[in-house]
Design a protein around this motif. Sequence first.
Motif, PDB file in Angstrom:
ATOM      1  N   TRP A  51       0.994  -1.381   0.430  1.00  9.55           N
ATOM      2  CA  TRP A  51      -0.001  -0.410  -0.128  1.00  9.55           C
ATOM      3  C   TRP A  51       0.911   0.901  -0.629  1.00  9.55           C
ATOM      4  O   TRP A  51       0.412   2.452  -0.814  1.00  9.55           O
ATOM      5  N   ALA A  52       1.841   1.844   0.986  1.00  7.13           N
ATOM      6  CA  ALA A  52       2.673   2.304   1.126  1.00  7.13           C
ATOM      7  C   ALA A  52       3.525   2.458   0.351  1.00  7.13           C
ATOM      8  O   ALA A  52       3.962   3.097  -0.492  1.00  7.13           O
ATOM      9  N   ALA A  53       3.755   1.655  -0.997  1.00 13.73           N
ATOM     10  CA  ALA A  53       4.704   2.030  -2.430  1.00 13.73           C
ATOM     11  C   ALA A  53       3.502   2.384  -2.774  1.00 13.73           C
ATOM     12  O   ALA A  53       4.368   3.021  -3.822  1.00 13.73           O
ATOM     13  N   GLY A  54       2.844   1.405  -3.144  1.00 14.53           N
ATOM     14  CA  GLY A  54       1.084   2.171  -4.065  1.00 14.53           C
ATOM     15  C   GLY A  54       1.554   4.098  -3.702  1.00 14.53           C
ATOM     16  O   GLY A  54       1.347   4.590  -4.850  1.00 14.53           O
ATOM     17  N   VAL A  55       1.181   4.522  -3.166  1.00 16.74           N
ATOM     18  CA  VAL A  55       1.294   5.845  -2.692  1.00 16.74           C
ATOM     19  C   VAL A  55       1.952   6.746  -3.087  1.00 16.74           C
ATOM     20  O   VAL A  55       1.617   7.854  -3.826  1.00 16.74           O
ATOM     21  N   VAL A  56       3.962   6.270  -2.602  1.00 17.16           N
ATOM     22  CA  VAL A  56       4.417   7.249  -2.974  1.00 17.16           C
ATOM     23  C   VAL A  56       4.832   6.994  -4.766  1.00 17.16           C
ATOM     24  O   VAL A  56       5.141   7.742  -5.979  1.00 17.16           O
ATOM     25  N   ASP A  57       4.623   5.553  -5.227  1.00 15.88           N
ATOM     26  CA  ASP A  57       4.802   5.604  -6.795  1.00 15.88           C
ATOM     27  C   ASP A  57       3.842   6.625  -7.550  1.00 15.88           C
ATOM     28  O   ASP A  57       4.195   7.125  -8.052  1.00 15.88           O
ATOM     29  N   ARG A 127      16.875  -5.786   0.960  1.00 15.11           N
ATOM     30  CA  ARG A 127      16.186  -4.832   0.266  1.00 15.11           C
ATOM     31  C   ARG A 127      15.155  -5.393  -1.041  1.00 15.11           C
ATOM     32  O   ARG A 127      15.727  -6.247  -1.637  1.00 15.11           O
ATOM     33  N   PRO A 128      14.190  -3.719  -1.163  1.00 17.49           N
ATOM     34  CA  PRO A 128      13.481  -4.071  -2.270  1.00 17.49           C
ATOM     35  C   PRO A 128      13.746  -4.389  -3.657  1.00 17.49           C
ATOM     36  O   PRO A 128      15.138  -3.419  -4.082  1.00 17.49           O
ATOM     37  N   SER A 129      13.660  -4.965  -4.471  1.00 15.44           N
ATOM     38  CA  SER A 129      14.296  -5.347  -5.866  1.00 15.44           C
ATOM     39  C   SER A 129      13.935  -4.098  -6.876  1.00 15.44           C
ATOM     40  O   SER A 129      14.997  -3.706  -7.608  1.00 15.44           O
ATOM     41  N   ASN A 130      13.330  -3.359  -6.385  1.00 18.11           N
ATOM     42  CA  ASN A 130      12.477  -2.112  -8.108  1.00 18.11           C
ATOM     43  C   ASN A 130      13.512  -0.754  -6.817  1.00 18.11           C
ATOM     44  O   ASN A 130      13.044   0.434  -6.944  1.00 18.11           O
ATOM     45  N   ALA A 131      14.612  -0.473  -5.874  1.00 23.65           N
ATOM     46  CA  ALA A 131      15.144   0.581  -5.379  1.00 23.65           C
ATOM     47  C   ALA A 131      16.050   1.415  -6.505  1.00 23.65           C
ATOM     48  O   ALA A 131      16.267   1.453  -7.910  1.00 23.65           O
ATOM     49  N   LEU A 132      14.746   3.018  -6.362  1.00 24.04           N
ATOM     50  CA  LEU A 132      15.869   3.872  -7.254  1.00 24.04           C
ATOM     51  C   LEU A 132      17.083   4.534  -6.979  1.00 24.04           C
ATOM     52  O   LEU A 132      18.010   5.070  -7.912  1.00 24.04           O
ATOM     53  N   LEU A 181      10.254   8.627   5.117  1.00 22.18           N
ATOM     54  CA  LEU A 181       9.214   9.068   3.981  1.00 22.18           C
ATOM     55  C   LEU A 181      10.353   8.575   2.793  1.00 22.18           C
ATOM     56  O   LEU A 181       9.662   8.027   1.849  1.00 22.18           O
ATOM     57  N   THR A 182      11.331   8.691   2.844  1.00 22.97           N
ATOM     58  CA  THR A 182      11.669   8.739   1.435  1.00 22.97           C
ATOM     59  C   THR A 182      12.599   7.495   0.944  1.00 22.97           C
ATOM     60  O   THR A 182      12.702   6.954  -0.129  1.00 22.97           O
ATOM     61  N   ARG A 183      13.260   7.086   2.117  1.00 29.01           N
ATOM     62  CA  ARG A 183      13.402   5.291   2.123  1.00 29.01           C
ATOM     63  C   ARG A 183      12.766   4.721   1.291  1.00 29.01           C
ATOM     64  O   ARG A 183      12.536   3.896   0.775  1.00 29.01           O
ATOM     65  N   VAL A 184      11.156   5.075   2.157  1.00 26.06           N
ATOM     66  CA  VAL A 184       9.922   4.294   1.315  1.00 26.06           C
ATOM     67  C   VAL A 184       9.998   4.673  -0.624  1.00 26.06           C
ATOM     68  O   VAL A 184       9.677   3.964  -1.560  1.00 26.06           O
ATOM     69  N   TYR A 185      10.118   6.382  -0.918  1.00 25.51           N
ATOM     70  CA  TYR A 185       9.782   7.344  -2.176  1.00 25.51           C
ATOM     71  C   TYR A 185      10.368   6.342  -2.909  1.00 25.51           C
ATOM     72  O   TYR A 185      10.076   5.728  -4.199  1.00 25.51           O
ATOM     73  N   LEU A 186      12.006   6.298  -2.362  1.00 26.56           N
ATOM     74  CA  LEU A 186      13.157   5.634  -3.240  1.00 26.56           C
ATOM     75  C   LEU A 186      13.261   4.303  -3.516  1.00 26.56           C
ATOM     76  O   LEU A 186      14.198   3.803  -4.036  1.00 26.56           O
ATOM     77  N   HIS A 187      11.917   3.513  -2.990  1.00 26.78           N
ATOM     78  CA  HIS A 187      11.975   2.580  -3.025  1.00 26.78           C
ATOM     79  C   HIS A 187      13.541   1.176  -2.565  1.00 26.78           C
ATOM     80  O   HIS A 187      13.678   0.220  -2.825  1.00 26.78           O
ATOM     81  N   HIS A 189      13.892   1.083   0.940  1.00 29.21           N
ATOM     82  CA  HIS A 189      13.124  -0.098   2.257  1.00 29.21           C
ATOM     83  C   HIS A 189      11.876   0.156   2.257  1.00 29.21           C
ATOM     84  O   HIS A 189      11.110   0.727   0.945  1.00 29.21           O
ATOM     85  N   TYR A 190      11.078  -1.369   2.760  1.00 25.76           N
ATOM     86  CA  TYR A 190      10.045  -1.046   2.584  1.00 25.76           C
ATOM     87  C   TYR A 190       9.811   0.206   4.289  1.00 25.76           C
ATOM     88  O   TYR A 190      10.032   0.290   4.664  1.00 25.76           O
ATOM     89  N   ALA A 191       7.692  -0.123   3.933  1.00 22.63           N
ATOM     90  CA  ALA A 191       7.517   1.104   4.782  1.00 22.63           C
ATOM     91  C   ALA A 191       7.514   0.463   6.267  1.00 22.63           C
ATOM     92  O   ALA A 191       7.751   0.981   7.005  1.00 22.63           O
TER      93      ALA A 191
END
Length: 225
Positions: A51-57, A127-132, A181-187, A189-191
Motif C-alpha cells: 500500500w505504501a509503495a503504491g502511494v509513493v509511486d 532490500r526491495p528489488s526496484n530501488a531507485l 518517508l524518503t526511504r519508502v519513496y526511493l524503494h 526500504h519497505y514501509a
Amino acid sequence: MNRFPSRLLPLAGLLTVEIALGAGLFVVAFAIFFYLSRVVFVQHSMALDNWAAGVVDRWRHAAPGLTAPVRFVTFFASLPFLLPAGIVVPLLLRWAGRPRAAQELVVAMLGGVLLNQLLKWYFGRPRPSNALLQSLGLSFPSGHAMLGMTFYGGLAWVLARYFGRRGWAVPLLLWVGLIGLTRVYLHVHYATDVLAGFAGGAGWLVVCRAGLRLFRKEEGEVLGE
C-alpha cells in the motif's frame, strides 16, 4: 539489614515523571517493533508495504520533479552525513560547556549503529528489488530511520534538557519522519522497515538515557558526590 533500604533510596529518587514517561515510550516502541517483526517474518504480510509503495509511486508519477529533493533529504541520515555530524556536534556541545550532553549523543550514536547492524543481521531481510537509489546491506530495520531517530531525537533531548529549547523537538522529529518517508519513496526500504527503525531508535534512546543516568548516579555515590 540497613543496607537494603539504603540501596532502595537512590533508586526511588529515579522514579520521576521523566522516568515514567520514558518507560511508557519504551514499552510502546518495543510493542511496535515486535508487532512489525511478526507481521513481516511470521505472518509474511506485505499489505502495508504494498500500500505504501503504491502511494509513493502515485506521487512520483504525478510530480516527477520530487525525486531530486527526496534524494537531497535522504542524505541527512546517511553515513557520509551522520559520521562527521556525530563528531562535530558533540565537539560543539563540549565547547558550549555541556560535556554530559556530548557524551550522551556519542554513546547513543555508537550504540545505535551497533544495534542496527545486529538487528539487520538477525532478521536478514533483503532490500526491495526496484530501488531507485543504490544501497548496500540488509533492509530490516531501516538504518536511516533508526539512526535518524537516534541522532535527531537525541539532539532534541539535548536541546530541551541542557538548553531549554523544547520547541526544537517537534521540527526535529518531523524531519526524522520526512527522512523515513524518503526511504519508502526511493524503494530502498519497505514501509515496515522504516516504522521498525523509528521504534528501534526511540527504544534505544530511552535505554541509553536510563543507563547513563544510573551509571552517573552510581559513579557519584562511589566518588562521594
